[in-house]
Scaffold this motif. Structure first.
Motif, PDB file in Angstrom:
ATOM      1  N   LEU A 192      35.285  28.610  45.020  1.00 25.82           N
ATOM      2  CA  LEU A 192      35.093  30.028  44.695  1.00 25.82           C
ATOM      3  C   LEU A 192      33.647  30.340  44.330  1.00 25.82           C
ATOM      4  O   LEU A 192      33.114  31.388  44.718  1.00 25.82           O
ATOM      5  N   VAL A 193      32.997  29.458  43.593  1.00 26.99           N
ATOM      6  CA  VAL A 193      31.593  29.688  43.233  1.00 26.99           C
ATOM      7  C   VAL A 193      30.723  29.706  44.489  1.00 26.99           C
ATOM      8  O   VAL A 193      29.818  30.549  44.622  1.00 26.99           O
ATOM      9  N   LEU A 194      30.988  28.810  45.420  1.00 25.69           N
ATOM     10  CA  LEU A 194      30.234  28.798  46.674  1.00 25.69           C
ATOM     11  C   LEU A 194      30.462  30.092  47.459  1.00 25.69           C
ATOM     12  O   LEU A 194      29.517  30.675  48.019  1.00 25.69           O
ATOM     13  N   ALA A 240      37.433  41.544  47.686  1.00 24.30           N
ATOM     14  CA  ALA A 240      38.694  42.286  47.641  1.00 24.30           C
ATOM     15  C   ALA A 240      39.769  41.608  48.483  1.00 24.30           C
ATOM     16  O   ALA A 240      40.954  41.612  48.120  1.00 24.30           O
ATOM     17  N   ARG A 241      39.361  41.004  49.603  1.00 24.50           N
ATOM     18  CA  ARG A 241      40.320  40.310  50.465  1.00 24.50           C
ATOM     19  C   ARG A 241      40.921  39.097  49.765  1.00 24.50           C
ATOM     20  O   ARG A 241      42.121  38.813  49.895  1.00 24.50           O
ATOM     21  N   LEU A 242      40.111  38.360  49.006  1.00 19.67           N
ATOM     22  CA  LEU A 242      40.591  37.158  48.328  1.00 19.67           C
ATOM     23  C   LEU A 242      41.157  37.448  46.947  1.00 19.67           C
ATOM     24  O   LEU A 242      41.722  36.546  46.313  1.00 19.67           O
ATOM     25  N   ASP A 243      41.010  38.668  46.460  1.00 17.48           N
ATOM     26  CA  ASP A 243      41.438  39.001  45.101  1.00 17.48           C
ATOM     27  C   ASP A 243      42.930  38.755  44.866  1.00 17.48           C
ATOM     28  O   ASP A 243      43.298  38.264  43.784  1.00 17.48           O
ATOM     29  N   PRO A 244      43.841  39.065  45.801  1.00 19.47           N
ATOM     30  CA  PRO A 244      45.261  38.790  45.525  1.00 19.47           C
ATOM     31  C   PRO A 244      45.568  37.327  45.248  1.00 19.47           C
ATOM     32  O   PRO A 244      46.531  37.023  44.548  1.00 19.47           O
ATOM     33  N   ALA A 245      44.743  36.426  45.768  1.00 16.13           N
ATOM     34  CA  ALA A 245      45.015  34.999  45.577  1.00 16.13           C
ATOM     35  C   ALA A 245      44.445  34.472  44.271  1.00 16.13           C
ATOM     36  O   ALA A 245      45.012  33.549  43.675  1.00 16.13           O
ATOM     37  N   PHE A 246      43.337  35.039  43.798  1.00 17.19           N
ATOM     38  CA  PHE A 246      42.623  34.417  42.683  1.00 17.19           C
ATOM     39  C   PHE A 246      42.450  35.331  41.472  1.00 17.19           C
ATOM     40  O   PHE A 246      41.722  34.977  40.541  1.00 17.19           O
ATOM     41  N   ASP A 247      43.092  36.498  41.459  1.00 17.19           N
ATOM     42  CA  ASP A 247      42.893  37.407  40.328  1.00 17.19           C
ATOM     43  C   ASP A 247      43.499  36.870  39.034  1.00 17.19           C
ATOM     44  O   ASP A 247      43.199  37.369  37.954  1.00 17.19           O
ATOM     45  N   LEU A 251      38.105  32.604  35.551  1.00 12.33           N
ATOM     46  CA  LEU A 251      36.780  32.548  36.170  1.00 12.33           C
ATOM     47  C   LEU A 251      36.568  33.720  37.108  1.00 12.33           C
ATOM     48  O   LEU A 251      35.492  34.345  37.114  1.00 12.33           O
ATOM     49  N   TRP A 252      37.575  34.034  37.891  1.00  9.41           N
ATOM     50  CA  TRP A 252      37.474  35.137  38.856  1.00  9.41           C
ATOM     51  C   TRP A 252      37.316  36.467  38.137  1.00  9.41           C
ATOM     52  O   TRP A 252      36.410  37.244  38.450  1.00  9.41           O
ATOM     53  N   ARG A 253      38.156  36.729  37.169  1.00  8.67           N
ATOM     54  CA  ARG A 253      38.136  38.032  36.496  1.00  8.67           C
ATOM     55  C   ARG A 253      36.845  38.233  35.711  1.00  8.67           C
ATOM     56  O   ARG A 253      36.105  39.199  35.936  1.00  8.67           O
ATOM     57  N   TYR A 254      36.580  37.331  34.788  1.00  9.82           N
ATOM     58  CA  TYR A 254      35.437  37.531  33.900  1.00  9.82           C
ATOM     59  C   TYR A 254      34.109  37.326  34.634  1.00  9.82           C
ATOM     60  O   TYR A 254      33.112  37.981  34.306  1.00  9.82           O
ATOM     61  N   GLY A 255      34.095  36.419  35.606  1.00 11.37           N
ATOM     62  CA  GLY A 255      32.863  36.216  36.362  1.00 11.37           C
ATOM     63  C   GLY A 255      32.446  37.455  37.126  1.00 11.37           C
ATOM     64  O   GLY A 255      31.277  37.861  37.092  1.00 11.37           O
ATOM     65  N   LEU A 256      33.394  38.083  37.833  1.00 11.96           N
ATOM     66  CA  LEU A 256      33.061  39.292  38.590  1.00 11.96           C
ATOM     67  C   LEU A 256      32.704  40.447  37.667  1.00 11.96           C
ATOM     68  O   LEU A 256      31.794  41.233  37.971  1.00 11.96           O
ATOM     69  N   VAL A 257      33.392  40.572  36.546  1.00 15.37           N
ATOM     70  CA  VAL A 257      33.081  41.655  35.603  1.00 15.37           C
ATOM     71  C   VAL A 257      31.679  41.492  35.043  1.00 15.37           C
ATOM     72  O   VAL A 257      30.894  42.455  34.967  1.00 15.37           O
ATOM     73  N   ILE A 258      31.313  40.279  34.665  1.00 14.34           N
ATOM     74  CA  ILE A 258      29.991  40.048  34.069  1.00 14.34           C
ATOM     75  C   ILE A 258      28.884  40.239  35.099  1.00 14.34           C
ATOM     76  O   ILE A 258      27.889  40.943  34.838  1.00 14.34           O
ATOM     77  N   VAL A 259      29.039  39.639  36.278  1.00 15.96           N
ATOM     78  CA  VAL A 259      28.000  39.769  37.304  1.00 15.96           C
ATOM     79  C   VAL A 259      27.869  41.213  37.769  1.00 15.96           C
ATOM     80  O   VAL A 259      26.757  41.742  37.922  1.00 15.96           O
ATOM     81  N   GLY A 260      29.003  41.895  37.992  1.00 19.71           N
ATOM     82  CA  GLY A 260      28.948  43.289  38.422  1.00 19.71           C
ATOM     83  C   GLY A 260      28.308  44.188  37.383  1.00 19.71           C
ATOM     84  O   GLY A 260      27.480  45.053  37.717  1.00 19.71           O
ATOM     85  N   SER A 261      28.647  43.998  36.112  1.00 19.12           N
ATOM     86  CA  SER A 261      28.067  44.828  35.051  1.00 19.12           C
ATOM     87  C   SER A 261      26.567  44.591  34.938  1.00 19.12           C
ATOM     88  O   SER A 261      25.784  45.546  34.823  1.00 19.12           O
ATOM     89  N   LEU A 262      26.149  43.325  34.968  1.00 17.78           N
ATOM     90  CA  LEU A 262      24.727  43.006  34.861  1.00 17.78           C
ATOM     91  C   LEU A 262      23.943  43.573  36.040  1.00 17.78           C
ATOM     92  O   LEU A 262      22.840  44.118  35.870  1.00 17.78           O
ATOM     93  N   VAL A 296      36.659  44.985  41.263  1.00 16.77           N
ATOM     94  CA  VAL A 296      37.469  43.948  41.900  1.00 16.77           C
ATOM     95  C   VAL A 296      37.948  42.935  40.873  1.00 16.77           C
ATOM     96  O   VAL A 296      39.070  42.415  40.950  1.00 16.77           O
ATOM     97  N   GLY A 297      37.122  42.660  39.863  1.00 13.00           N
ATOM     98  CA  GLY A 297      37.499  41.697  38.844  1.00 13.00           C
ATOM     99  C   GLY A 297      38.494  42.205  37.833  1.00 13.00           C
ATOM    100  O   GLY A 297      39.070  41.402  37.081  1.00 13.00           O
TER     101      GLY A 297
END
Length: 761
Positions: A192-194, A240-247, A251-262, A296-297
Motif C-alpha cells: 500500500l505504501v508503494l 477510491a478504487r482500492l478504498d473498499p478493500a483497505f478502508d 494506516l489507510w484511513r489516517y495516512g490519507l487524512v494526514i497527507v491530504g490535510s497537509l 477518500v480516507g
C-alpha cells in the motif's frame, strides 16, 4: 468535400471535436440501456496472469463521462485558442491520445494493464506540458513532471506486483472480493505504501506537490484538461478504487487524512504567494486534490458521496476558470493579477463565465459547489477527526473563496487600470462557449441536483457498496443546520483573505523556509547533484583498464545472483539425484577444466590464447554431446575465428610493447573466477533438480509435423519456431567474420609493406 477541405477541417479542430462527442454520447447511451457494471476480458499474457480486462462500474463510468464531457469542451476551446497556429494538429493528436490513455486507466480491471495506461499518461503529459518546447521553462517543467510522475510509477509497479502476489490475482474486481482476508496478509502495508507513492506523485500530494503549478507552462487547453478532469485526478481515482478493500486499515484511513490535510494547507499557503492567475488556480487545484485524498480516507457513506460530488463540482468550476485565464492571457497579453482590473468592459462574456464559475468555487448557495460542500461537511461530521484537521479544512475552503473572488471579481470588476494603447479584445466564440457552458452546468446542477443524483450515487456505491445513499444530495438539506453556518464561516473568512490578499502576499513572500527547505528546493538540489555524481562515478570507474571493467561486471553479476540464491532459491533447494556421466561428456568437461586451470598459470600471451581456446572447444563438444548441434557448430566456428585472429594479432604486435598484467591482481582474479564458477554451479544444480515443465516439449512434439511439416523436432524448432533465434546466431557468425576480415587484411598489408622494404634494402 475535397481532400484539402478535410485536411483543413481536421487542422482547425472541428474534425477532432467529433471524437470526444461521439464517445460521450456512446457512453451515456450505454449507461441508459445497459445496467452497470460492464465487464469484458481478453487474454493478453496468460502465463503471467495478465488479461486485457475492462470493468466499468459507477466510479469508472463517472470518470469516463468526466473525461469525454470536459474533453469535448477542451477540444472546442483548443480550436479557437490554436486558431491559425500550425502546431494545432499536434496538440489535438496529443490530447486525443491522452484522452484514450485516461479512459484506459479508469476502465482497466487488471493492475498491470492499468499501469501501462498510467505510464502512457505520464509520457503524453510530458509532451503536452513541454508543447512550447522552444522555451526553456517549458522544457524544464515537462522534465520535472515526467521525473516525478514516472519515478512514482516505478514505485506503483512494485506495489502492484507485490499486491498481486499477495492476493494471487491481478484482477482489481477479484481483489476487492477478497478484501477481508487481504488486509490480514503480511506485506500488505508495504504494498500500500508503494501504491501510495505512485498515487501521490500523480495527484501532486505532499511531498510531490510542487510539480503541478510548474506545469502551467502548457497551453491553456492542456492546463484545463489536466487540472479539471484527467491526469491529476488519476491518483485519487486509484485510491477510491482500492478504498473498499483497505478502508478498514488504520494506516489507510489516517495516512490519507494526514497527507491530504497537509497537502491542502501547504497548497493554499503557496497560493497566497502567487501573482500569476494560472499558478493561483493551479495551487487551488492542489488544495482540492488534497481535500479529495482526505475524503477518500474518511469512513462512512457520506465520505464516498462527498468524493463523487466534489469531483464533479471541481471539474465544473475549475475548467471554466482555466478557460477564463486563457482568454485573459489571449486578450490582454498577461496573467499577472496586478495588471488586470476592469476587464469586464473588454471581455464581458469571459467575465460572466468567471462569475458563474467563481460562485460555484466559493460554495455560494444555488451552485453545485455549495451542494458538494454540504456533503463534505456531513462526511467530516461522521468521522472522528482531529480538531486541527477540521479547522484546516475550513481554512482551505476560505482560501478557495478568496481565489474565486480574485479570478471572478478582482480582475473583471475592479477599477480599469489598463493602458490606453492596449488592444484588449474578447476571444472568439469557440473560446467563449466552453467556459460559459460548463459554468452554467455548475449552477444548473446546484438548482436541480436530481439530474446528476443517479451518477453521483452510483459512483459513491462503487466506493461503499453496502451503504444506502438514496436522496443524500439535496439543495434544501444544505440550507439548514450547522452545514450552512460552516459554509457562511468559510465565506466570511474567505472575503477577509480576499480583501487582505496583497498584504498577505507581501507577508508570505518573506517566508523563506518554504523556498530553502521545502520539497522544491530538495528537488533542485538533487537535480544539480546529478552531474556531480555522474562525474564522480565516471572518474572512479572509467579509468581505461579493461581488466578492471571485466572484473567489476563479473562482481556485480555474482553478487546479484548470490543475493537471489540466498534469499529465494536456496531455502527451498533439494540436492539433485546423482546421474552417471557418459565418457564423451566427461571428456568435454575435462578439456574445459584443463584449459581453465592451465590458463591461470601462463604468462605468455600467445600460449594463453591457445590454451584458453580449449575452453571454447570443450564447450562446443559439450553442446554436441548434449543434442545441441547448432550451438556446437556456432561455438566451433566462433572459437576458431577467435583463436586465428588473436594469434595473428599477437604475432603482428609481437614487436610492440604490450603492458603485462600486474601479478598482484592475480589472486583476486582467481578468487573472482572461483566465486563466479561457484554461483553458476549452484544455479546449474538447482536447474537440474527442479521439476521441468513438459508443456513446451509436448507442444513442439505435437505441432512439428502438423504445422511445420517436419519430422525432426530439433530442426523444426531451429528453422521454424525459433527462426529469429537462428537468424541471430547466423548474424553473430557473420559479424565475427566481418570483424576478422579487416584485421587480417591489415596484417597482410603490413607484411607486404615490410617485405617490400626489405627487398629495397
Amino acid at each position: 468535400m475535397s481532400a484539402t477541405g478535410y485536411t483543413q477541417r481536421w487542422a482547425s479542430g472541428s474534425g477532432w471535436l467529433a471524437l470526444p462527442l461521439v464517445l460521450l454520447a456512446g457512453i451515456v447511451y450505454c449507461m441508459l440501456i445497459i445496467p452497470l457494471p460492464w465487464h469484458w476480458s481478453l487474454p493478453w499474457v496468460p502465463a503471467l496472469g495478465i488479461d486485457f480486462a475492462v470493468h466499468v462500474d459507477g466510479l469508472s463510468a463517472f470518470f469516463l463521462v468526466l473525461i469525454t464531457g470536459v474533453g469535448s469542451m477542451v477540444f472546442l476551446y483548443a480550436a479557437g485558442y490554436m486558431s491559425g497556429d500550425r502546431r494545432s494538429p499536434r496538440l489535438f493528436l496529443l490530447l486525443t491520445l491522452f484522452m484514450f490513455a485516461m479512459m484506459g486507466c479508469v476502465s482497466a480491471d487488471n493492475l498491470l494493464t492499468l499501469f501501462v495506461f498510467w505510464e502512457l499518461t505520464s509520457i503524453i503529459s510530458f509532451l503536452l506540458v513541454g508543447f512550447n518546447h522552444q522555451q526553456q521553462n517549458s522544457r524544464q517543467s515537462a522534465q520535472q513532471a515526467l521525473m516525478v510522475t514516472a519515478g512514482g510509477g516505478l514505485f506503483l509497479l512494485a506495489g502492484f506486483i507485490l499486491l498481486g502476489q499477495i492476493a494471487g490475482t491481478y484482477s482489481i474486481s477479484s481483489l476487492l472480493l477478497q478484501a477481508d482476508s487481504l488486509v490480514q496478509q503480511p506485506g500488505i502495508h508495504v504494498a500500500l505504501v508503494l501504491i501510495w507513492i505512485g498515487c501521490f506523485t500523480k495527484s501532486a500530494q505532499f511531498p510531490f506537490h510542487f510539480w503541478l503549478p510548474n506545469a502551467m507552462t502548457a497551453p491553456t487547453p492542456v492546463s484545463a484538461y489536466l487540472h479539471s478532469a484527467t491526469m491529476v485526478k488519476l491518483g485519487v481515482y486509484l485510491l477510491a478504487r482500492l478504498d473498499p478493500a483497505f478502508d478498514s486499515l488504520p494506516l489507510w484511513r489516517y495516512g490519507l487524512v494526514i497527507v491530504g490535510s497537509l497537502t491542502a494547507l501547504l497548497a493554499v499557503t503557496h497560493a497566497l504567494r502567487e501573482r500569476d492567475l494560472k499558478r493561483i488556480l493551479a495551487w487551488s487545484t492542489v488544495a482540492a486534490l488534497g481535500t479529495l485524498t482526505l475524503l477518500v480516507g474518511l469512513p462512512g457513506p457520506h465520505a464516498a458521496l462527498a468524493v463523487a460530488a466534489f469531483l464533479l463540482a471541481h471539474a465544473l468550476y475549475k475548467a471554466p476558470l482555466f478557460f477564463v485565464a486563457g482568454n485573459v492571457d489571449h486578450g490582454a497579453g498577461t496573467r499577472i493579477i496586478d495588471d488586470l482590473h476592469g476587464m469586464r468592459r473588454y471581455m464581458p462574456w469571459t467575465a460572466s463565465a468567471a462569475l458563474l464559475a467563481g460562485v460555484s468555487m466559493a460554495g455560494i448557495p444555488a451552485s453545485f459547489g455549495f451542494i458538494a460542500k454540504d456533503v463534505m461537511t456531513a462526511a467530516k461530521s461522521e468521522a472522528d477527526l482531529f480538531f486541527l484537521v477540521s479547522a484546516g479544512t475550513i481554512l482551505v475552503s476560505a482560501v478557495s473563496v478568496a481565489v474565486a473572488a480574485v479570478a471572478a471579481v478582482r480582475i473583471f470588476w475592479g477599477q480599469d487600470n489598463c493602458p490606453a494603447e492596449a488592444r484588449l479584445h474578447e476571444g472568439h466564440w469557440p473560446m467563449l462557449v466552453p467556459p460559459l457552458a460548463i459554468a452554467c452546468m455548475g449552477i444548473a446542477f446546484g438548482l436541480a441536483p436530481g439530474w446528476v443524483n443517479p451518477l453521483i450515487i452510483s459512483t459513491a456505491q462503487s466506493m461503499t457498496p453496502t451503504a444506502d445513499m438514496n436522496a443524500l444530495v439535496s439543495p434544501w438539506h444544505a440550507l439548514s443546520g450547522p452545514v450552512l453556518l460552516t459554509q457562511l464561516l468559510a465565506i466570511g473568512i474567505g472575503l477577509v483573505i480576499y480583501l487582505s490578499w496583497d498584504k498577505l502576499h507581501q507577508f508570505m513572500d518573506h517566508v523563506k523556509p518554504l523556498d530553502r527547505w521545502g520539497p522544491t528546493a530538495w528537488y533542485h538540489k538533487k537535480l544539480k547533484g546529478i552531474p556531480y555524481g555522474a562525474a564522480l562515478v565516471t572518474r572512479s570507474l572509467q579509468h581505461g583498464r579493461l581488466v578492471h571493467y571485466t572484473a567489476l561486471l563479473l562482481v556485480f553479476i555474482a553478487v546479484i545472483l548470490a543475493i537471489v540464491l540466498l534469499t529465494v532459491t536456496l531455502p527451498r533447494f533439494q540436492w539433485p539425484a546423482w546421474q552417471a556421466v557418459s565418457w564423451p561428456i566427461f571428456l568435454a568437461l575435462s578439456i574445459i577444466a584443463v584449459g581453465a586451470i592451465v590458463s591461470v598459470f601462463l604468462r605468455a600471451n600467445l600460449l594463453l590464447v591457445l590454451v584458453s581456446g580449449l575452453v571454447g572447444y570443450g564447450s562446443a563438444l559439450f553442446f554436441l554431446f548434449t543434442s545441441a548441434p547448432d550451438l556446437a557448430l556456432t561455438q566451433f566456428f566462433m572459437e576458431t575465428v577467435l583463436v586465428v585472429v588473436a594469434v595473428a594479432a599477437l604475432l603482428h604486435l609481437s614487436r610492440s610493447r604490450i603492458a603485462p598484467v600486474n601479478d598482484r591482481y592475480r589472486p583476486w582474479h582467481m578468487l573472482l573466477a572461483i566465486l563466479i564458477g561457484l554461483v553458476f554451479c549452484i544455479i546449474f544444480l538447482i536447474s537440474t533438480s527442479a521439476t521441468m515443465n513438459e508443456a513446451l516439449a509436448s507442444f513442439f512434439a505435437q505441432k512439428s509435423w502438423t504445422e511445420a511439416y517436419g519430422k525432426n523436432v530439433v530442426n523444426v524448432i531451429i528453422v521454424d519456431f525459433r527462426a529469429l533465434d537462428t537468424l541471430g546466431e547466423i548474424a553473430v557468425v557473420a559479424f565475427a567474420l566481418l570483424a576478422a576480415v579487416p584485421l587480417l587484411a591489415g596484417i597482410r598489408s603490413h607484411r607486404k609493406s615490410a617485405a617490400q622494404t626489405r627487398e629495397v634494402e
